[in-house]
Design a protein around this motif. Structure first.
Motif, PDB file in Angstrom:
ATOM      1  N   LYS A   1      33.025 -17.677  -4.303  1.00  0.00           N
ATOM      2  CA  LYS A   1      33.813 -18.778  -3.735  1.00  0.00           C
ATOM      3  C   LYS A   1      33.517 -20.121  -4.383  1.00  0.00           C
ATOM      4  O   LYS A   1      34.352 -20.997  -4.431  1.00  0.00           O
ATOM      5  CB  LYS A   1      33.442 -18.915  -2.254  1.00  0.00           C
ATOM      6  CG  LYS A   1      34.325 -18.188  -1.297  1.00  0.00           C
ATOM      7  CD  LYS A   1      33.786 -18.497   0.099  1.00  0.00           C
ATOM      8  CE  LYS A   1      34.520 -17.668   1.120  1.00  0.00           C
ATOM      9  NZ  LYS A   1      33.921 -17.876   2.453  1.00  0.00           N
TER      10      LYS A   1
ATOM     11  N   VAL B   1      36.095 -14.683  -2.992  1.00  0.00           N
ATOM     12  CA  VAL B   1      37.543 -14.682  -2.741  1.00  0.00           C
ATOM     13  C   VAL B   1      38.160 -13.724  -3.753  1.00  0.00           C
ATOM     14  O   VAL B   1      37.545 -13.417  -4.774  1.00  0.00           O
ATOM     15  CB  VAL B   1      38.166 -16.086  -2.922  1.00  0.00           C
ATOM     16  CG1 VAL B   1      37.750 -17.008  -1.804  1.00  0.00           C
ATOM     17  CG2 VAL B   1      37.808 -16.664  -4.275  1.00  0.00           C
ATOM     18  N   ASN B   2      39.375 -13.287  -3.475  1.00  0.00           N
ATOM     19  CA  ASN B   2      40.062 -12.412  -4.426  1.00  0.00           C
ATOM     20  C   ASN B   2      40.538 -13.216  -5.626  1.00  0.00           C
ATOM     21  O   ASN B   2      40.937 -14.371  -5.497  1.00  0.00           O
ATOM     22  CB  ASN B   2      41.261 -11.726  -3.764  1.00  0.00           C
ATOM     23  CG  ASN B   2      40.809 -10.611  -2.852  1.00  0.00           C
ATOM     24  OD1 ASN B   2      39.627 -10.256  -2.832  1.00  0.00           O
ATOM     25  ND2 ASN B   2      41.743 -10.060  -2.111  1.00  0.00           N
TER      26      ASN B   2
ATOM     27  N   TYR C   1      43.533 -16.688  -5.415  1.00  0.00           N
ATOM     28  CA  TYR C   1      42.687 -17.890  -5.313  1.00  0.00           C
ATOM     29  C   TYR C   1      42.228 -18.422  -6.670  1.00  0.00           C
ATOM     30  O   TYR C   1      42.254 -19.611  -6.930  1.00  0.00           O
ATOM     31  CB  TYR C   1      41.485 -17.598  -4.410  1.00  0.00           C
ATOM     32  CG  TYR C   1      41.918 -17.353  -2.990  1.00  0.00           C
ATOM     33  CD1 TYR C   1      42.228 -18.412  -2.148  1.00  0.00           C
ATOM     34  CD2 TYR C   1      42.067 -16.061  -2.503  1.00  0.00           C
ATOM     35  CE1 TYR C   1      42.657 -18.198  -0.858  1.00  0.00           C
ATOM     36  CE2 TYR C   1      42.500 -15.835  -1.208  1.00  0.00           C
ATOM     37  CZ  TYR C   1      42.794 -16.905  -0.395  1.00  0.00           C
ATOM     38  OH  TYR C   1      43.231 -16.700   0.871  1.00  0.00           O
TER      39      TYR C   1
ATOM     40  N   LYS D   1      43.720 -21.687  -9.344  1.00  0.00           N
ATOM     41  CA  LYS D   1      42.817 -22.687  -9.929  1.00  0.00           C
ATOM     42  C   LYS D   1      42.945 -22.695 -11.458  1.00  0.00           C
ATOM     43  O   LYS D   1      42.997 -23.750 -12.080  1.00  0.00           O
ATOM     44  CB  LYS D   1      41.363 -22.376  -9.539  1.00  0.00           C
ATOM     45  CG  LYS D   1      40.911 -23.078  -8.263  1.00  0.00           C
ATOM     46  CD  LYS D   1      39.467 -22.742  -7.952  1.00  0.00           C
ATOM     47  CE  LYS D   1      38.585 -23.948  -8.130  1.00  0.00           C
ATOM     48  NZ  LYS D   1      37.244 -23.744  -7.561  1.00  0.00           N
TER      49      LYS D   1
ATOM     50  N   LYS E   1      47.514 -24.969  -4.551  1.00  0.00           N
ATOM     51  CA  LYS E   1      46.087 -24.631  -4.585  1.00  0.00           C
ATOM     52  C   LYS E   1      45.378 -25.185  -3.351  1.00  0.00           C
ATOM     53  O   LYS E   1      44.573 -24.499  -2.709  1.00  0.00           O
ATOM     54  CB  LYS E   1      45.483 -25.208  -5.868  1.00  0.00           C
ATOM     55  CG  LYS E   1      44.022 -24.908  -6.073  1.00  0.00           C
ATOM     56  CD  LYS E   1      43.227 -26.183  -6.105  1.00  0.00           C
ATOM     57  CE  LYS E   1      41.827 -25.944  -5.606  1.00  0.00           C
ATOM     58  NZ  LYS E   1      41.152 -27.176  -5.261  1.00  0.00           N
TER      59      LYS E   1
ATOM     60  N   LEU F   1      46.239 -23.097  -0.323  1.00  0.00           N
ATOM     61  CA  LEU F   1      45.594 -21.788  -0.355  1.00  0.00           C
ATOM     62  C   LEU F   1      44.119 -21.888   0.006  1.00  0.00           C
ATOM     63  O   LEU F   1      43.602 -21.099   0.786  1.00  0.00           O
ATOM     64  CB  LEU F   1      45.696 -21.219  -1.766  1.00  0.00           C
ATOM     65  CG  LEU F   1      46.713 -20.127  -2.025  1.00  0.00           C
ATOM     66  CD1 LEU F   1      46.670 -19.758  -3.482  1.00  0.00           C
ATOM     67  CD2 LEU F   1      46.402 -18.919  -1.159  1.00  0.00           C
ATOM     68  N   TRP F   2      43.469 -22.874  -0.577  1.00  0.00           N
ATOM     69  CA  TRP F   2      42.007 -22.945  -0.436  1.00  0.00           C
ATOM     70  C   TRP F   2      41.575 -23.549   0.891  1.00  0.00           C
ATOM     71  O   TRP F   2      40.417 -23.492   1.243  1.00  0.00           O
ATOM     72  CB  TRP F   2      41.410 -23.722  -1.613  1.00  0.00           C
ATOM     73  CG  TRP F   2      41.233 -22.836  -2.810  1.00  0.00           C
ATOM     74  CD1 TRP F   2      42.202 -22.450  -3.672  1.00  0.00           C
ATOM     75  CD2 TRP F   2      40.036 -22.187  -3.240  1.00  0.00           C
ATOM     76  NE1 TRP F   2      41.699 -21.600  -4.610  1.00  0.00           N
ATOM     77  CE2 TRP F   2      40.356 -21.432  -4.372  1.00  0.00           C
ATOM     78  CE3 TRP F   2      38.727 -22.181  -2.770  1.00  0.00           C
ATOM     79  CZ2 TRP F   2      39.420 -20.664  -5.056  1.00  0.00           C
ATOM     80  CZ3 TRP F   2      37.779 -21.424  -3.453  1.00  0.00           C
ATOM     81  CH2 TRP F   2      38.143 -20.672  -4.580  1.00  0.00           C
TER      82      TRP F   2
ATOM     83  N   VAL G   1      40.011 -21.036   2.943  1.00  0.00           N
ATOM     84  CA  VAL G   1      38.729 -20.580   2.418  1.00  0.00           C
ATOM     85  C   VAL G   1      37.634 -21.573   2.779  1.00  0.00           C
ATOM     86  O   VAL G   1      36.539 -21.211   3.208  1.00  0.00           O
ATOM     87  CB  VAL G   1      38.795 -20.418   0.886  1.00  0.00           C
ATOM     88  CG1 VAL G   1      37.444 -19.993   0.341  1.00  0.00           C
ATOM     89  CG2 VAL G   1      39.869 -19.422   0.516  1.00  0.00           C
ATOM     90  N   ASN G   2      37.924 -22.848   2.616  1.00  0.00           N
ATOM     91  CA  ASN G   2      36.903 -23.859   2.895  1.00  0.00           C
ATOM     92  C   ASN G   2      36.776 -24.082   4.399  1.00  0.00           C
ATOM     93  O   ASN G   2      36.058 -24.906   4.857  1.00  0.00           O
ATOM     94  CB  ASN G   2      37.259 -25.165   2.179  1.00  0.00           C
ATOM     95  CG  ASN G   2      37.231 -24.968   0.672  1.00  0.00           C
ATOM     96  OD1 ASN G   2      36.523 -24.084   0.182  1.00  0.00           O
ATOM     97  ND2 ASN G   2      37.987 -25.766  -0.063  1.00  0.00           N
TER      98      ASN G   2
END
Lengths: 419, 250
Positions: free
Chosen positions: A39, A236-237, A241, A245, B242, B245-246, B249-250
């Motif tokens: 991550k 993360v996959n 993800y 980036k 982005k 999406l993140w 996650v965060n």
């Protein structure tokens, strides 16, 4: 056999048909969709993807350039100019190719520095590192060969200087040089074989890159903390993800490359290469391509020709042994308070070597080159193996998700204080 | 953020390397073709071509150019045919095996003043007048260099020793040059009534040489703007995607 034995993994029947005969669909799914990425990877982890894309751009533009290029000493210069003038978008192909090569080196240098700083070369990724250094070697050879092809003044004299290095090798040197050139001096035979090699080597690079990528996928990517993945919480996959980036990084880098290709396409070129090669006239100073300049500086820093050649090759070959020179188990320099600064200095030193490599080898430049050369080897042969004995490393976090949670709680604390 | 700074650092460093290799601080001239949306002044190129044809072409070849290329700077097909026919090229062999002379056509390369390098050197006191097709790319800060060189013929300092058959020029490396002052006020008469001062002649002929070295310049820059815009717009969308999406996650 009946068709019902086809697995019905996917909705799309065509994919099932392929998958049953060649499990490439599940391979791509496993390696490029569900592949777990730590991550906490920062944007430095996008440079591998960028380098791969640049390699493809270079190969594609190169194929189209080769369709219009003539590897003959009388015709090469004019055929390149014909590409620039009369071939549809030939100027774009050629500028993309020449600047793309320069940016390929920038990206790969950043990629290598990332690998060094975060200790990606350590167990269990040693072979990966070796393959990477091998790619770097092939890149340098390919770039040098390609630089000869436009047959300008710098092409000719660059080729002369570099191939002359081989004559420094005792006993077989002269014979080896003649064998490489196909003649006693750089000439038509040389240009022909350099073109043939320049065409084929990128495909070899591509093959090694495939191995390089396959190898990193075995144990997974390293990350800025350098600690192993402990659970699924740490990752993360890859899709979507990391892809998103990487795409963002590519947009930023694409912008920079486009700015150079379209608005300063000759910024990184040597002006002398727009003068056709002339064996009777030596340019006032022969400079290496800037991306090879650090090694050129090492070569010239040694007063003895054979010594210079030996140290230049040693400076690259020594990189193969980096995983065994550095015995410390902790990967990331973030947790190595002393080594971190030596590492930074090593990077700065490399830039400085590049700078003096483009200057005449005299006076202050020669002195700086010699100091840079000494630090290059002292860092790799003395500091790296022995610093572990005196360095007190920082305590590693328990897991990647732990780091992120701590960061968040610190941020929250900070925000509470602000409020 | 650190990442961006690192990139920026690398770049400023790289570019400072190139900038540092500039020669002594020669004056910079304002050109219409520099900058993000620089374009050529077609009438200046046409005037510059006249200067080249009447003055420079006496010694300097431009063998990467074809007469047909002149269509890019505003000549019509008929004008090009007329210009080309003033020159003679050797063609052949014909059906009897003989080489023959014929007037140049629009598909011919610019006719060189000399048959070969030996003749050029013989006629020029041993010096070889370089081909001018890509000369502005073959010099550091090419356009400024050429412009300054053309204006750089001044009296030498008293203690300066000129070589045999050489001329003093303050912008040439070694400050002497085998070429006599090629241009001066009134050397070429312009058809469009533009004042033919030395500065004007030098500027026009330099513009012509830049066009000949980079005929793709305008197309390149206009396509470049579009490509840059593409990356900005695509980058913005990707950036938003982005972040969304993140967020989870965060």
């Amino acid at each position: 056999m009946n068709n019902s034995s086809d697995p019905k993994k996917y909705k799309n029947s065509f994919l099932n048909w392929i998958e049953f005969r060649l499990p490439i669909v599940s391979y791509i799914e496993r390696e490029y969709k569900d592949y777990p990425m730590p991550k906490n990877c920062n944007y430095f982890w996008s440079f591998g993807a960028m380098a791969t894309i640049l390699l493809v751009v270079l190969i594609v533009t190169g194929i189209f350039l080769a369709m219009n290029y003539t590897p003959h000493t009388d015709l090469a210069f004019n055929s390149v100019e014909r590409i620039m003038r009369d071939v549809n978008y030939g100027w774009l192909l050629r500028y993309l190719h020449s600047n793309g090569a320069a940016f390929f080196f920038i990206v790969v240098y950043i990629h290598i520095m990332r690998g060094m700083y975060y200790g990606s070369y350590k167990y269990p990724r040693e072979l990966n590192w070796i393959l990477g250094v091998f790619i770097f070697l092939l890149m340098m050879a390919t770039a040098f060969l390609g630089y000869t092809l436009p047959w300008g003044q710098m092409s000719y004299w660059g080729a002369t200087v570099i191939t002359n290095l081989f004559s420094a090798i005792p006993v077989i040197g002269e014979g080896l040089k003649t064998w490489i050139l196909g003649d006693y001096t750089v000439g038509n035979a040389t240009l022909n074989r350099f073109f043939a090699l320049h065409y084929v080597l990128p495909f070899v690079i591509f093959g090694v890159v495939a191995l390089h990528v396959a190898a990193v996928h075995v144990h997974g990517s390293n990350n800025p903390s350098g600690i192993d993945i402990k659970s699924k919480n740490d990752t993360v996959n890859f899709f979507p993800y990391m892809i998103i980036k990487d795409t963002l990084a590519i947009c930023v880098f694409g912008f920079i490359i486009a700015a150079v290709v379209f608005f300063g396409p000759n910024l990184m070129a040597e002006v002398d290469n727009y003068i056709p090669a002339n064996p009777m006239v030596t340019p006032s100073h022969i400079v290496a391509n800037w991306y090879l300049a650090p090694f050129y500086a090492i070569l010239r820093a040694v007063p003895d020709k054979l010594g210079g050649v030996a140290l230049m090759f040693a400076s690259i070959l020594i990189l193969f042994f980096l995983p065994w020179l550095d015995r410390v188990k902790i990967r990331s320099c973030n947790y190595r308070p002393i080594f971190k600064w030596f590492m930074m200095l090593f990077f700065v030193n490399f830039f400085v070597l590049g700078y003096v490599g483009m200057k005449p080898a005299e006076g202050i430049y020669l002195l700086v080159a010699r100091m840079g050369l000494i630090y290059y080897f002292v860092f790799l042969l003395l500091i790296t193996p022995f610093i572990g004995r005196i360095e007190k490393t920082k305590k590693l976090p328990l897991s990647i998700s732990n780091i992120l949670n701590n960061n968040h709680s610190e941020q929250n604390k900070f925000q509470k204080e602000v409020n | 953020m650190r990442f961006i700074f690192t990139i920026l650092f690398c770049f400023t460093f790289c570019f400072s390397i190139f900038a540092a290799s500039e020669t002594k601080n020669a004056p910079k001239h304002e050109w219409s073709f520099t900058g993000l949306n620089g374009t050529f002044d077609k009438s200046a190129i046409q005037r510059g071509y006249k200067v080249y044809r009447e003055v420079c072409a006496g010694c300097h070849s431009m063998n990467l150019l074809y007469y047909r290329d002149l269509i890019d700077i505003g000549f019509t097909n008929d004008e090009i045919k007329a210009i080309a026919s003033e020159y003679t090229v050797i063609d052949g062999p014909n059906d009897e095996g003989e080489m023959f002379e014929r007037p140049a056509k629009s598909f011919d390369r610019f006719v060189s003043p000399y048959l070969n390098e030996q003749e050029a050197r013989y006629s020029n006191n041993g010096s070889y007048p370089p081909d001018l097709s890509v000369i502005t790319k073959a010099k550091i800060n090419g356009p400024d260099y050429i412009y300054n060189l053309l204006l750089g013929y001044v009296d030498p300092p008293e203690d300066f020793e000129l070589g045999d058959g050489m001329y003093y020029n303050k912008w040439k490396e070694g400050e002497q040059i085998a070429m006599a002052q090629p241009l001066d006020e009134g050397y070429v008469d312009y058809d469009d009534g533009t004042e033919n001062s030395l500065e004007q002649l030098a500027e026009d002929v330099t513009t012509f040489l830049v066009w000949s070295a980079e005929p793709e310049l305008e197309e390149r820059k206009s396509l470049g703007i579009k490509v840059l815009l593409f990356f900005v717009v695509a980058g913005l969308f990707v950036f938003i995607a982005k972040n969304r999406l993140w967020k989870s996650v965060n």
